[in-house]
Scaffold this motif. Sequence first.
Motif, PDB file in Angstrom:
ATOM      1  N   LEU A  14     -14.305  31.524  12.497  1.00 22.23           N
ATOM      2  CA  LEU A  14     -15.424  32.464  12.379  1.00 22.23           C
ATOM      3  C   LEU A  14     -15.146  33.802  13.037  1.00 22.23           C
ATOM      4  CD1 LEU A  14     -18.679  30.376  12.916  1.00 22.23           C
ATOM      5  CD2 LEU A  14     -17.829  31.410  10.822  1.00 22.23           C
ATOM      6  N   SER A  15     -14.146  33.885  13.870  1.00 18.84           N
ATOM      7  CA  SER A  15     -13.845  35.128  14.575  1.00 18.84           C
ATOM      8  C   SER A  15     -12.738  35.891  13.865  1.00 18.84           C
ATOM      9  CB  SER A  15     -13.428  34.841  16.016  1.00 18.84           C
ATOM     10  OG  SER A  15     -14.538  34.392  16.760  1.00 18.84           O
ATOM     11  N   PRO A  16     -12.876  37.216  13.785  1.00 13.17           N
ATOM     12  CA  PRO A  16     -11.870  38.010  13.077  1.00 13.17           C
ATOM     13  C   PRO A  16     -10.486  37.980  13.719  1.00 13.17           C
ATOM     14  CG  PRO A  16     -13.474  39.432  14.138  1.00 13.17           C
ATOM     15  CD  PRO A  16     -13.973  38.035  14.281  1.00 13.17           C
ATOM     16  N   CYS A  17     -10.418  37.653  14.996  1.00  8.46           N
ATOM     17  CA  CYS A  17      -9.121  37.624  15.675  1.00  8.46           C
ATOM     18  C   CYS A  17      -8.445  36.255  15.564  1.00  8.46           C
ATOM     19  CB  CYS A  17      -9.290  38.011  17.137  1.00  8.46           C
ATOM     20  SG  CYS A  17     -10.474  36.971  18.003  1.00  8.46           S
ATOM     21  N   SER A  18      -9.033  35.363  14.798  1.00  8.19           N
ATOM     22  CA  SER A  18      -8.493  34.021  14.645  1.00  8.19           C
ATOM     23  C   SER A  18      -7.805  33.896  13.288  1.00  8.19           C
ATOM     24  CB  SER A  18      -9.631  33.009  14.769  1.00  8.19           C
ATOM     25  OG  SER A  18      -9.121  31.706  14.788  1.00  8.19           O
ATOM     26  N   SER A  19      -7.419  32.659  12.951  1.00  8.81           N
ATOM     27  CA  SER A  19      -6.766  32.420  11.674  1.00  8.81           C
ATOM     28  C   SER A  19      -7.291  31.117  11.072  1.00  8.81           C
ATOM     29  CB  SER A  19      -5.251  32.329  11.861  1.00  8.81           C
ATOM     30  OG  SER A  19      -4.925  31.164  12.601  1.00  8.81           O
ATOM     31  N   LEU A  20      -6.972  30.903   9.815  1.00  6.71           N
ATOM     32  CA  LEU A  20      -7.429  29.695   9.130  1.00  6.71           C
ATOM     33  C   LEU A  20      -6.844  28.418   9.731  1.00  6.71           C
ATOM     34  CD1 LEU A  20      -7.334  30.933   5.418  1.00  6.71           C
ATOM     35  CD2 LEU A  20      -9.327  30.663   6.908  1.00  6.71           C
ATOM     36  N   GLU A  21      -5.785  28.556  10.520  1.00  6.06           N
ATOM     37  CA  GLU A  21      -5.176  27.384  11.163  1.00  6.06           C
ATOM     38  C   GLU A  21      -6.014  26.863  12.333  1.00  6.06           C
ATOM     39  OE1 GLU A  21      -3.181  30.246  10.618  1.00  6.06           O
ATOM     40  OE2 GLU A  21      -2.467  29.396   8.741  1.00  6.06           O
ATOM     41  N   MET A  22      -7.075  27.579  12.696  1.00  9.78           N
ATOM     42  CA  MET A  22      -7.889  27.190  13.861  1.00  9.78           C
ATOM     43  C   MET A  22      -9.000  26.214  13.468  1.00  9.78           C
ATOM     44  SD  MET A  22      -6.421  28.640  16.379  1.00  9.78           S
ATOM     45  CE  MET A  22      -7.568  28.645  17.731  1.00  9.78           C
ATOM     46  N   ALA A  23      -8.663  25.236  12.655  1.00 11.89           N
ATOM     47  CA  ALA A  23      -9.603  24.188  12.263  1.00 11.89           C
ATOM     48  C   ALA A  23      -9.854  23.269  13.459  1.00 11.89           C
ATOM     49  CB  ALA A  23      -9.031  23.402  11.090  1.00 11.89           C
ATOM     50  N   PRO A  24     -10.986  22.545  13.476  1.00 12.15           N
ATOM     51  CA  PRO A  24     -11.325  21.716  14.635  1.00 12.15           C
ATOM     52  C   PRO A  24     -10.219  20.770  15.086  1.00 12.15           C
ATOM     53  CG  PRO A  24     -13.174  21.796  13.123  1.00 12.15           C
ATOM     54  CD  PRO A  24     -12.031  22.495  12.450  1.00 12.15           C
ATOM     55  N   GLU A  25      -9.649  20.037  14.153  1.00 11.81           N
ATOM     56  CA  GLU A  25      -8.607  19.063  14.511  1.00 11.81           C
ATOM     57  C   GLU A  25      -7.396  19.758  15.132  1.00 11.81           C
ATOM     58  OE1 GLU A  25      -7.239  15.041  14.675  1.00 11.81           O
ATOM     59  OE2 GLU A  25      -9.206  15.882  14.288  1.00 11.81           O
ATOM     60  N   SER A  26      -6.978  20.864  14.561  1.00 12.89           N
ATOM     61  CA  SER A  26      -5.818  21.607  15.089  1.00 12.89           C
ATOM     62  C   SER A  26      -6.078  22.129  16.492  1.00 12.89           C
ATOM     63  CB  SER A  26      -5.485  22.790  14.180  1.00 12.89           C
ATOM     64  OG  SER A  26      -5.134  22.349  12.903  1.00 12.89           O
ATOM     65  N   VAL A  27      -7.272  22.667  16.699  1.00 12.37           N
ATOM     66  CA  VAL A  27      -7.617  23.214  18.017  1.00 12.37           C
ATOM     67  C   VAL A  27      -7.621  22.108  19.069  1.00 12.37           C
ATOM     68  CG1 VAL A  27      -9.467  24.275  19.372  1.00 12.37           C
ATOM     69  CG2 VAL A  27      -8.899  25.185  17.112  1.00 12.37           C
ATOM     70  N   MET A  28      -8.223  20.975  18.752  1.00 16.30           N
ATOM     71  CA  MET A  28      -8.331  19.898  19.751  1.00 16.30           C
ATOM     72  C   MET A  28      -6.981  19.238  20.019  1.00 16.30           C
ATOM     73  SD  MET A  28     -11.260  20.474  20.622  1.00 16.30           S
ATOM     74  CE  MET A  28     -12.457  21.536  19.849  1.00 16.30           C
ATOM     75  N   LEU A  29      -6.139  19.137  18.996  1.00 18.08           N
ATOM     76  CA  LEU A  29      -4.790  18.607  19.230  1.00 18.08           C
ATOM     77  C   LEU A  29      -4.000  19.552  20.133  1.00 18.08           C
ATOM     78  CD1 LEU A  29      -3.884  17.189  15.710  1.00 18.08           C
ATOM     79  CD2 LEU A  29      -4.322  15.887  17.805  1.00 18.08           C
ATOM     80  N   ALA A  30      -4.141  20.857  19.913  1.00 13.73           N
ATOM     81  CA  ALA A  30      -3.466  21.838  20.777  1.00 13.73           C
ATOM     82  C   ALA A  30      -4.014  21.759  22.203  1.00 13.73           C
ATOM     83  CB  ALA A  30      -3.642  23.246  20.219  1.00 13.73           C
ATOM     84  N   ALA A  31      -5.304  21.560  22.329  1.00 15.73           N
ATOM     85  CA  ALA A  31      -5.915  21.425  23.662  1.00 15.73           C
ATOM     86  C   ALA A  31      -5.357  20.201  24.381  1.00 15.73           C
ATOM     87  CB  ALA A  31      -7.435  21.329  23.537  1.00 15.73           C
ATOM     88  N   ARG A  32      -5.213  19.109  23.667  1.00 19.37           N
ATOM     89  CA  ARG A  32      -4.631  17.892  24.263  1.00 19.37           C
ATOM     90  C   ARG A  32      -3.173  18.137  24.654  1.00 19.37           C
ATOM     91  NH1 ARG A  32      -7.151  12.883  24.101  1.00 19.37           N
ATOM     92  NH2 ARG A  32      -5.495  12.569  25.579  1.00 19.37           N
ATOM     93  N   ASP A  33      -2.427  18.839  23.799  1.00 19.99           N
ATOM     94  CA  ASP A  33      -1.025  19.153  24.099  1.00 19.99           C
ATOM     95  C   ASP A  33      -0.907  19.998  25.362  1.00 19.99           C
ATOM     96  OD1 ASP A  33      -0.202  17.758  21.864  1.00 19.99           O
ATOM     97  OD2 ASP A  33       0.168  19.557  20.647  1.00 19.99           O
ATOM     98  N   GLN A  34      -1.915  20.831  25.624  1.00 21.54           N
ATOM     99  CA  GLN A  34      -1.929  21.680  26.823  1.00 21.54           C
ATOM    100  C   GLN A  34      -2.562  20.962  28.025  1.00 21.54           C
ATOM    101  OE1 GLN A  34      -0.509  24.802  27.076  1.00 21.54           O
ATOM    102  NE2 GLN A  34       0.317  24.223  25.092  1.00 21.54           N
TER     103      GLN A  34
END
Length: 112
Positions: A14-34
């Motif tokens: 939803l934010s203009p500085c983001s990308s289509l890759e920022m889907a919920p599953e992708s974001v949460m997997l990245a959060a877990r990786d971090q």
Amino acid sequence: MKWYKADLHIHSVLSPCSSLEMAPESVMLAARDQHLDIVSITDHNSMQNSLVYGQSAQKHHLSYIFGVEIQTGEEIHLIALFDDWTLAEEFNDELYQSLIPIKNDPEFFGDQ
């Protein structure tokens, strides 16, 4: 004392500085990786994706805080965080009512 690792300023599509890759599953997997414990989606002037991202966070055993990045007409950015969806939703409705009606231009604002 228990320490927590958090990122309270994550954007979804939803934010203009983001990308289509920022889907919920992708974001949460990245959060877990971090190795994050707490996350918050703080899109520009909208909490429309908060519930979906919160559900994904719960699925991945991450604590979730409802949030929004408020962008003023003077280009000031403020982060507002809520621990209760009812209050967040009320604030989001009020915020949405105050927005200037501008149609999205994907070439300028990105795919929102």
